[in-house]
Design a protein around this motif. Structure first.
Motif, PDB file in Angstrom:
ATOM      1  N   ARG A   8     105.179  15.357  28.127  1.00 41.51           N
ATOM      2  CA  ARG A   8     105.333  14.580  29.355  1.00 41.51           C
ATOM      3  C   ARG A   8     104.428  15.091  30.469  1.00 41.51           C
ATOM      4  NH1 ARG A   8     111.630  14.343  30.246  1.00 41.51           N
ATOM      5  NH2 ARG A   8     111.351  16.494  29.635  1.00 41.51           N
ATOM      6  N   ILE A   9     103.967  16.332  30.369  1.00 40.41           N
ATOM      7  CA  ILE A   9     103.033  16.864  31.361  1.00 40.41           C
ATOM      8  C   ILE A   9     101.590  16.625  30.926  1.00 40.41           C
ATOM      9  CG2 ILE A   9     102.175  18.998  32.405  1.00 40.41           C
ATOM     10  CD1 ILE A   9     105.081  19.989  32.387  1.00 40.41           C
ATOM     11  N   LEU A  10     101.281  16.907  29.667  1.00 39.45           N
ATOM     12  CA  LEU A  10      99.904  16.858  29.186  1.00 39.45           C
ATOM     13  C   LEU A  10      99.351  15.441  29.068  1.00 39.45           C
ATOM     14  CD1 LEU A  10      97.665  18.747  28.314  1.00 39.45           C
ATOM     15  CD2 LEU A  10      98.503  18.584  25.985  1.00 39.45           C
ATOM     16  N   ALA A  11     100.140  14.485  28.617  1.00 40.06           N
ATOM     17  CA  ALA A  11      99.646  13.119  28.435  1.00 40.06           C
ATOM     18  C   ALA A  11      99.256  12.458  29.773  1.00 40.06           C
ATOM     19  CB  ALA A  11     100.660  12.276  27.681  1.00 40.06           C
ATOM     20  N   PRO A  12     100.111  12.469  30.785  1.00 42.90           N
ATOM     21  CA  PRO A  12      99.670  11.871  32.060  1.00 42.90           C
ATOM     22  C   PRO A  12      98.544  12.660  32.717  1.00 42.90           C
ATOM     23  CG  PRO A  12     102.055  12.027  32.006  1.00 42.90           C
ATOM     24  CD  PRO A  12     101.544  12.785  30.829  1.00 42.90           C
ATOM     25  N   ALA A  13      98.532  13.984  32.545  1.00 43.10           N
ATOM     26  CA  ALA A  13      97.451  14.777  33.124  1.00 43.10           C
ATOM     27  C   ALA A  13      96.116  14.425  32.478  1.00 43.10           C
ATOM     28  CB  ALA A  13      97.741  16.270  32.950  1.00 43.10           C
ATOM     29  N   ALA A  14      96.095  14.250  31.161  1.00 42.36           N
ATOM     30  CA  ALA A  14      94.856  13.869  30.474  1.00 42.36           C
ATOM     31  C   ALA A  14      94.396  12.492  30.918  1.00 42.36           C
ATOM     32  CB  ALA A  14      95.058  13.913  28.966  1.00 42.36           C
ATOM     33  N   LEU A  15      95.327  11.574  31.077  1.00 41.40           N
ATOM     34  CA  LEU A  15      94.978  10.234  31.541  1.00 41.40           C
ATOM     35  C   LEU A  15      94.426  10.279  32.967  1.00 41.40           C
ATOM     36  CD1 LEU A  15      94.965   7.199  30.950  1.00 41.40           C
ATOM     37  CD2 LEU A  15      97.273   7.115  31.869  1.00 41.40           C
ATOM     38  N   LEU A  16      95.043  11.057  33.825  1.00 41.64           N
ATOM     39  CA  LEU A  16      94.592  11.179  35.207  1.00 41.64           C
ATOM     40  C   LEU A  16      93.202  11.814  35.283  1.00 41.64           C
ATOM     41  CD1 LEU A  16      95.361  10.788  38.198  1.00 41.64           C
ATOM     42  CD2 LEU A  16      96.276  13.103  38.138  1.00 41.64           C
ATOM     43  N   VAL A  17      92.972  12.863  34.511  1.00 43.38           N
ATOM     44  CA  VAL A  17      91.650  13.508  34.487  1.00 43.38           C
ATOM     45  C   VAL A  17      90.597  12.543  33.973  1.00 43.38           C
ATOM     46  CG1 VAL A  17      90.312  15.307  33.330  1.00 43.38           C
ATOM     47  CG2 VAL A  17      92.507  15.858  34.334  1.00 43.38           C
ATOM     48  N   SER A  18      90.944  11.778  32.956  1.00 45.35           N
ATOM     49  CA  SER A  18      90.008  10.795  32.418  1.00 45.35           C
ATOM     50  C   SER A  18      89.642   9.754  33.467  1.00 45.35           C
ATOM     51  CB  SER A  18      90.618  10.125  31.191  1.00 45.35           C
ATOM     52  OG  SER A  18      89.770   9.136  30.700  1.00 45.35           O
ATOM     53  N   ILE A  19      90.614   9.281  34.198  1.00 47.82           N
ATOM     54  CA  ILE A  19      90.349   8.273  35.228  1.00 47.82           C
ATOM     55  C   ILE A  19      89.534   8.865  36.373  1.00 47.82           C
ATOM     56  CG2 ILE A  19      91.443   6.834  36.998  1.00 47.82           C
ATOM     57  CD1 ILE A  19      93.728   6.396  34.952  1.00 47.82           C
ATOM     58  N   LEU A  20      89.890  10.069  36.808  1.00 44.72           N
ATOM     59  CA  LEU A  20      89.176  10.681  37.924  1.00 44.72           C
ATOM     60  C   LEU A  20      87.732  11.012  37.572  1.00 44.72           C
ATOM     61  CD1 LEU A  20      91.830  13.072  39.495  1.00 44.72           C
ATOM     62  CD2 LEU A  20      90.903  10.970  40.439  1.00 44.72           C
ATOM     63  N   PHE A  21      87.502  11.597  36.403  1.00 40.26           N
ATOM     64  CA  PHE A  21      86.137  11.974  36.033  1.00 40.26           C
ATOM     65  C   PHE A  21      85.253  10.774  35.740  1.00 40.26           C
ATOM     66  CE2 PHE A  21      86.794  16.604  34.479  1.00 40.26           C
ATOM     67  CZ  PHE A  21      86.991  16.995  35.789  1.00 40.26           C
TER      68      PHE A  21
ATOM     69  N   GLY B  74      81.282  13.158  30.109  1.00 39.69           N
ATOM     70  CA  GLY B  74      81.742  13.748  28.849  1.00 39.69           C
ATOM     71  C   GLY B  74      83.149  14.321  28.968  1.00 39.69           C
ATOM     72  N   GLY B  75      83.445  14.920  30.123  1.00 46.29           N
ATOM     73  CA  GLY B  75      84.789  15.440  30.353  1.00 46.29           C
ATOM     74  C   GLY B  75      85.833  14.335  30.383  1.00 46.29           C
ATOM     75  N   ALA B  76      85.462  13.195  30.952  1.00 47.76           N
ATOM     76  CA  ALA B  76      86.383  12.059  30.988  1.00 47.76           C
ATOM     77  C   ALA B  76      86.663  11.553  29.584  1.00 47.76           C
ATOM     78  CB  ALA B  76      85.796  10.934  31.841  1.00 47.76           C
TER      79      ALA B  76
END
Length: 91
Positions: free
Chosen positions: A19-32, A45-47
């Protein structure tokens, strides 16, 4: 609407690390992938790498449903390929 409720309930019964890692990965993908970080291929590439982590996590959670797991793992492989390609173009 029933599918959205099912997905939300399914998300709530997952372990805390998911529940922490999945939304964090999605948020990082959107931000990058946004224009806030410029045109640097490293951010691109990070996104894509964060998107691969997101799809891989959901693929692991849906491993009992073979069709959904294959779809998510195919998206993971595609995202990893695009991330590696972006990192190689940078260097």
């Amino acid at each position: 609407m029933q599918r959205l409720k099912f997905m939300y309930r399914f998300f709530l019964v997952q372990p805390l690390w998911f529940r922490i890692l999945a939304p964090a990965a999605l948020l990082v993908s959107i931000l990058f992938s946004s224009s806030l970080f410029g045109e640097d291929e490293g951010y691109d590439g990070g996104a894509k790498l964060a998107a691969a982590i997101f799809f891989g996590l959901w693929g692991l959670q849906f491993r009992r449903n073979r069709r959904l797991a294959i779809i998510f793992f195919a998206l993971t492989a595609l995202s990893l390929y695009l991330a590696v390609n972006a990192f190689l173009q940078e260097g």
